[in-house]
Design an enzyme around this catalytic site. Sequence first.
Site, PDB file in Angstrom:
ATOM      1  N   ASP A  85      -1.228 -28.740  40.528  1.00 26.93           N
ATOM      2  CA  ASP A  85      -1.737 -29.238  39.258  1.00 26.93           C
ATOM      3  C   ASP A  85      -0.899 -30.337  38.761  1.00 26.93           C
ATOM      4  O   ASP A  85       0.130 -30.846  39.453  1.00 26.93           O
ATOM      5  CB  ASP A  85      -1.941 -28.405  38.083  1.00 26.93           C
ATOM      6  CG  ASP A  85      -2.750 -28.282  37.228  1.00 26.93           C
ATOM      7  OD1 ASP A  85      -3.157 -29.785  36.774  1.00 26.93           O
ATOM      8  OD2 ASP A  85      -3.715 -27.358  36.742  1.00 26.93           O
TER       9      ASP A  85
ATOM     10  N   ASP B  35     -11.363 -31.705  33.888  1.00 29.11           N
ATOM     11  CA  ASP B  35     -12.006 -30.292  34.090  1.00 29.11           C
ATOM     12  C   ASP B  35     -13.626 -30.397  33.981  1.00 29.11           C
ATOM     13  O   ASP B  35     -13.961 -30.919  32.863  1.00 29.11           O
ATOM     14  CB  ASP B  35     -11.555 -29.093  33.297  1.00 29.11           C
ATOM     15  CG  ASP B  35     -10.266 -28.667  33.699  1.00 29.11           C
ATOM     16  OD1 ASP B  35      -9.508 -29.479  34.510  1.00 29.11           O
ATOM     17  OD2 ASP B  35      -9.652 -27.835  33.230  1.00 29.11           O
TER      18      ASP B  35
HETATM   19  C1  GAL Z   1      -5.891 -27.565  34.797  1.00 29.79           C
HETATM   20  C2  GAL Z   1      -7.140 -27.913  35.967  1.00 29.79           C
HETATM   21  C3  GAL Z   1      -7.830 -26.569  36.049  1.00 29.79           C
HETATM   22  C4  GAL Z   1      -7.161 -25.322  36.141  1.00 29.79           C
HETATM   23  C5  GAL Z   1      -6.236 -25.070  34.895  1.00 29.79           C
HETATM   24  C6  GAL Z   1      -5.428 -23.776  35.069  1.00 29.79           C
HETATM   25  O1  GAL Z   1      -5.080 -28.350  34.642  1.00 29.79           O
HETATM   26  O2  GAL Z   1      -7.514 -28.834  35.903  1.00 29.79           O
HETATM   27  O3  GAL Z   1      -8.864 -26.447  37.045  1.00 29.79           O
HETATM   28  O4  GAL Z   1      -6.456 -25.134  37.129  1.00 29.79           O
HETATM   29  O5  GAL Z   1      -5.405 -26.131  34.839  1.00 29.79           O
HETATM   30  O6  GAL Z   1      -4.491 -23.848  34.186  1.00 29.79           O
END
Ligand code: GAL
Length: 562
Positions: free
Chosen positions: A249, A375
């Site tokens: 991430d 997301d």
């Molecule tokens: C976001 C990501 C999501 C999920 C989330 C977990 O940044 O885009 O898919 O992984 O973090 O905290």
Amino acid sequence: MFSRSSVACFISVALTVCTGVWQPLCAQDTAGSASILTPPESEIPRITGPRIFGVRPGNPFLFLVTATGMRPMKFSSDHLPGGLSLNADTGLITGALKQKGETTVTLHAQNAKGADARAFRIVCGDAIALTPPLGWNSWNSFGMSVSDAKMRATADAMIKSGLVNHGWSYINIDDGWAGARDAGGNIHGDAAFPDIKALADYIHAKGLKFGIYSSPGPRTCGQLPGSYQHEDQDAKSYAAWDVDYVKYDWCSYEEIAQKIAARKYAEQLPADGPRIVQLLAERAELQKIPKRSPEQVDEFKKINAEVGPLIYQKMNQDTRKRIDLDVAQEPYRVFRASLDKAARDIVFSLCQYGDDNVWEWGQAIGGNCWRTTGDINGTWSRMFTIGERQAGLGKFAGPGHWNDPDMLTVGKTKWYRRHDYVPLTADEQYTQVSWWCLLSAPLLIGCDLSQMDAFTYGLLSNDEVLDVDQDPLGRQAARISRNGLLEVWAKQMEDGSHVAGLFNMGSQASEVTATWQDLGINGKQIARDLWRQKDLGVFDGQFKAAIPVHGVVLVRFRPAGS
Ligand code: GAL
């Protein structure tokens, strides 16, 4: 569920040519319940899943030959390269290949009802993920309350439901697993993940693969330890746990990125350097605060008003862009190098929301896939917006490196805005699966597999649809025509056939036409409806279908007489 009434078929010289509008009924029937378009599975064996598989020399080979059909079933192969062996009862191929090279193997599956055979290419070289990963990710079902027990239950459900027989393979934990680091800095699972290696073993024993998640910053988005300054150590732990997939991430790296950028800007503007560093440090502190007070918002604006002109007016803009890009790439470069030290094929998935046009450099940096947007959230508008943003990105995707428009928002889960079921209609779910397959996207299911209903199973188990995603040519579909909210997306397949999705993104039932000119094809073509796995007849010049609101018809065209 299918009406041919408005299609006329005429006898031409050699073939019957159909004209008119194809009229599939909506996936949502009049009673409001969703209709299953995927035909029931035959008892006769049918080999499914990817037709090509990449592995690096010396690394463990793990590939499950999958097939639908009655059990027990026996698997065998011709020309399997030395170093590999196939388990006749499970279909699992394991071992390792020493030399780079390509082999075409014939896979066989046999049961009391019949047999199937299929060519399968094994490419031992530098590239893995030669087709987009197919699997499941915990985030949309379980969020931060994921646990070892839920992961095991998901792996069980993947097998028990039969989804595994369609090539689905990765079972990936997202955020929510990391506990504290020990005195030596090694990461461990939290109380809900007492033994990650044991979990990986459990998943692997079923022929499935195991994925994990981290963030390059000091903390993940869920405020658990990230990999910052522990990259080598974490990659080593993942390899020791036999991890097959890492989603990496961006969370909390922003503060690090800003510090590095400030230092690099300061080198360019020595006189203003100290002030730039100070202002950006203050801004980073403010950014960490989730809900800023009005004073803090004013302070933020004041900082921007001062630092903006320094960076955007005084500095050479090409230099600034180069610095920004370098900083954005840095954590992925670092973790790639860490993963390269592991003797294991680990899919590297970049999750920095498509910033800095990641598709332009994701492959060069060693990513196997990269999120192209923020997301997805289970709504039609979000899915539509994300899908549309994929237009024009096809040239950046191919075997081993894929654009990732985020997870499949189909099925039952508590996560989507607290709904029990994803708030997409049946047609919208057909649209997402069709679209994502056309896009050659990594397909990660987000729903709770242990609660999967027959409709969702139908959506995820149509092998002719999944073949569009898994086609070895690895072409991402382009939007070949757009008339308001009526769109046609199409891709060429390895066998020369073309697949088109005729989408009605609008809010009124409408006809959508795919023309041969837009598709780049000629002559009479047999059109096959992939969801219903049915040939629709021979068409010439165009194919027209009536499409329900937010729905799709997914058609594969192959030259008539071929
Ligand atoms: C976001 C990501 C999501 C999920 C989330 C977990 O940044 O885009 O898919 O992984 O973090 O905290």
